[in-house]
Design a protein around this motif. Structure first.
Motif, PDB file in Angstrom:
ATOM      1  N   LEU A  46       0.774  -0.897   0.129  1.00  0.00           N
ATOM      2  CA  LEU A  46      -0.385   0.325  -0.191  1.00  0.00           C
ATOM      3  C   LEU A  46       1.078   1.164   0.233  1.00  0.00           C
ATOM      4  CD1 LEU A  46      -3.090  -0.548   2.449  1.00  0.00           C
ATOM      5  CD2 LEU A  46      -2.984  -1.016  -0.112  1.00  0.00           C
ATOM      6  N   PRO A  47       0.146   2.225  -0.835  1.00  0.00           N
ATOM      7  CA  PRO A  47       1.508   3.658  -0.415  1.00  0.00           C
ATOM      8  C   PRO A  47       1.111   4.032   0.850  1.00  0.00           C
ATOM      9  CG  PRO A  47      -1.370   4.188  -1.641  1.00  0.00           C
ATOM     10  CD  PRO A  47      -0.587   2.400  -1.481  1.00  0.00           C
ATOM     11  N   ARG A 114       1.758   0.489  -4.527  1.00  0.00           N
ATOM     12  CA  ARG A 114       1.690   2.326  -4.911  1.00  0.00           C
ATOM     13  C   ARG A 114       2.219   2.343  -6.026  1.00  0.00           C
ATOM     14  NH1 ARG A 114       7.222   2.437  -3.833  1.00  0.00           N
ATOM     15  NH2 ARG A 114       8.175   0.764  -3.872  1.00  0.00           N
ATOM     16  N   VAL A 140      -4.612   3.025   2.775  1.00  0.00           N
ATOM     17  CA  VAL A 140      -3.120   3.048   2.858  1.00  0.00           C
ATOM     18  C   VAL A 140      -2.660   3.202   3.732  1.00  0.00           C
ATOM     19  CG1 VAL A 140      -3.495   5.752   1.120  1.00  0.00           C
ATOM     20  CG2 VAL A 140      -3.673   5.838   4.041  1.00  0.00           C
ATOM     21  N   LYS A 141      -1.316   3.108   4.045  1.00  0.00           N
ATOM     22  CA  LYS A 141      -0.290   2.690   5.436  1.00  0.00           C
ATOM     23  C   LYS A 141      -0.381   3.738   5.867  1.00  0.00           C
ATOM     24  CE  LYS A 141       3.299   0.315   4.524  1.00  0.00           C
ATOM     25  NZ  LYS A 141       4.203  -0.444   4.156  1.00  0.00           N
TER      26      LYS A 141
ATOM     27  N   GLN B  40      -0.404   0.240  10.567  1.00  0.00           N
ATOM     28  CA  GLN B  40      -1.667   0.477  11.276  1.00  0.00           C
ATOM     29  C   GLN B  40      -1.863   0.664   9.106  1.00  0.00           C
ATOM     30  OE1 GLN B  40      -2.403   3.589  14.548  1.00  0.00           O
ATOM     31  NE2 GLN B  40      -3.048   1.440  15.472  1.00  0.00           N
ATOM     32  N   GLU B  41      -3.243   0.513   9.146  1.00  0.00           N
ATOM     33  CA  GLU B  41      -3.518   1.256   7.460  1.00  0.00           C
ATOM     34  C   GLU B  41      -4.867   2.017   7.833  1.00  0.00           C
ATOM     35  OE1 GLU B  41      -4.848  -2.380   5.830  1.00  0.00           O
ATOM     36  OE2 GLU B  41      -2.741  -2.987   5.718  1.00  0.00           O
ATOM     37  N   GLY B  42      -5.384   3.055   7.063  1.00  0.00           N
ATOM     38  CA  GLY B  42      -6.300   4.019   7.426  1.00  0.00           C
ATOM     39  C   GLY B  42      -7.289   3.701   5.931  1.00  0.00           C
ATOM     40  N   TYR B 126      -0.047   5.151  -8.419  1.00  0.00           N
ATOM     41  CA  TYR B 126      -1.416   5.111  -7.542  1.00  0.00           C
ATOM     42  C   TYR B 126      -0.393   6.105  -6.111  1.00  0.00           C
ATOM     43  CZ  TYR B 126      -4.763   4.144  -4.393  1.00  0.00           C
ATOM     44  OH  TYR B 126      -6.086   4.592  -3.006  1.00  0.00           O
ATOM     45  N   GLU B 127       0.333   5.760  -5.812  1.00  0.00           N
ATOM     46  CA  GLU B 127       1.400   6.588  -4.248  1.00  0.00           C
ATOM     47  C   GLU B 127       1.050   8.440  -4.581  1.00  0.00           C
ATOM     48  OE1 GLU B 127       5.136   5.031  -4.178  1.00  0.00           O
ATOM     49  OE2 GLU B 127       5.782   5.344  -5.988  1.00  0.00           O
ATOM     50  N   ILE B 130      -2.628   9.498  -3.352  1.00  0.00           N
ATOM     51  CA  ILE B 130      -2.435   9.382  -2.537  1.00  0.00           C
ATOM     52  C   ILE B 130      -1.421  10.736  -1.700  1.00  0.00           C
ATOM     53  CG2 ILE B 130      -2.153   7.815  -0.733  1.00  0.00           C
ATOM     54  CD1 ILE B 130      -4.322   6.605  -1.574  1.00  0.00           C
TER      55      ILE B 130
END
Lengths: 145, 159
Positions: A46-47, A114, A140-141, B40-42, B126-127, B130
């Motif tokens: 994940l990003p 990502r 996201v992380k 942790q993820e959100g 994609y990063e 974000i």
């Protein structure tokens, strides 16, 4: 000749502290084990985001979709193509309808790699929109500072 | 009268612990092996009904158009706001501009707050999307998160 009978005492280890500690360790791991790991996919990194915070309230009717770096879409362990998304989501929609809900009540959780193309994520969102889904969560992380 | 002497040791009921300890250790090994420390993820929540239904409720308040330009290999080349303001690849500059523009944060429940429309090149990683969402959504002040813009949507796709 008669020999005196000697009673040999059996050595007994006191197992109580060890069992105590073992049970405490088990309790510790049981509390910390995260079964949501099953929601994860090893192919997806994940990003990161500094604003990532775990959700306070559980998401209602979540549908988790993974998007890997090689453009594969993974739902519930099934690797499918983007074109097959409609077919794969049909049972989920039927389940929602059985409960008197619509796709708009469900949330699509997107776990994209990502380096996946952003346009591909848009593709995924567009296809879900066509099926009536409205709520999306981009997972996201937490950024390690 | 003579009493029969009984050895007290014989009365002790002994529990068979071996099998329990076996199982307990097996459980322990299972938990140790499956234990994984992960970050942790959100979630960033995006509400996107089909186009037409998702138009801004107030036509006088146009969304901020955030254009993300790719260098052709998926890396970010330029951030452009409202077609005329370029921030290079500096997210902090964009965030500062948004703070100046919208003033004090409006909070997550403000329905009339500004909206951002993200327009990205298809191959952009994609990063970076974000990063863009992070820059416009808010920032961290100590342990707290200061919210800026919560309403995010994507522009029609570019091929």
């Amino acid at each position: 000749m008669r020999f005196a009978k000697r009673q040999v005492k059996q050595a007994e280890a006191d197992l109580t502290p060890m069992i105590d500690m073992t049970f405490q360790l088990i309790a510790f791991f049981m509390v910390l084990i995260n079964f949501s790991q099953s929601e994860q996919n090893d192919k997806v990194v994940l990003p990161q985001s500094e604003l990532a915070k775990p959700v306070d309230t559980p998401i209602e009717y979540p549908i988790i979709i993974h998007l890997t770096s090689d453009d594969a879409v993974v739902i519930g362990g099934d690797t499918i193509s983007m074109e097959a998304l409609r077919v794969r989501l049909a049972p989920e929609i039927s389940l929602l309808e059985l409960e008197g809900k619509t796709p708009a009540d469900a949330s699509i959780i997107i776990r994209a790699h990502r380096t996946a193309p952003g346009g591909r994520v848009q593709d995924l969102i567009n296809r879900c929109q066509e099926l009536g889904f409205e709520k999306f969560a981009l997972r996201v992380k937490e950024e390690q500072v | 009268m003579k009493f029969r002497h009984r050895d007290r040791d014989d009365d002790r009921a002994e529990l068979q612990m071996t099998s329990m300890i076996d199982i307990v250790f097996l459980l322990l090994v299972f938990f140790v092996m499956t234990f994984k420390i992960s970050a942790q993820e959100g979630d960033f929540n995006v509400r996107m009904p089909l186009q037409g239904e998702g138009a801004p409720s107030d036509s006088t308040q146009l969304p901020l158009k955030l254009r993300l330009v790719s260098d052709g290999r998926g890396q970010l080349r330029e951030i452009i706001l409202n077609d005329n303001l370029s921030f290079g690849t500096d997210w902090q500059k964009l965030r500062n501009y948004i703070i100046q523009t919208i003033g004090e944060p409006t909070g997550p429940d403000d329905d009339d707050g500004p909206e951002v429309e993200i327009d990205l090149d298809y191959d952009l990683h994609y990063e970076h999307v974000i990063e863009a969402i992070t820059a416009v959504t808010g920032y961290r002040r100590g342990n707290d998160i200061v919210r800026l813009i919560d309403k995010i949507r994507f522009a029609p796709q570019r091929k």
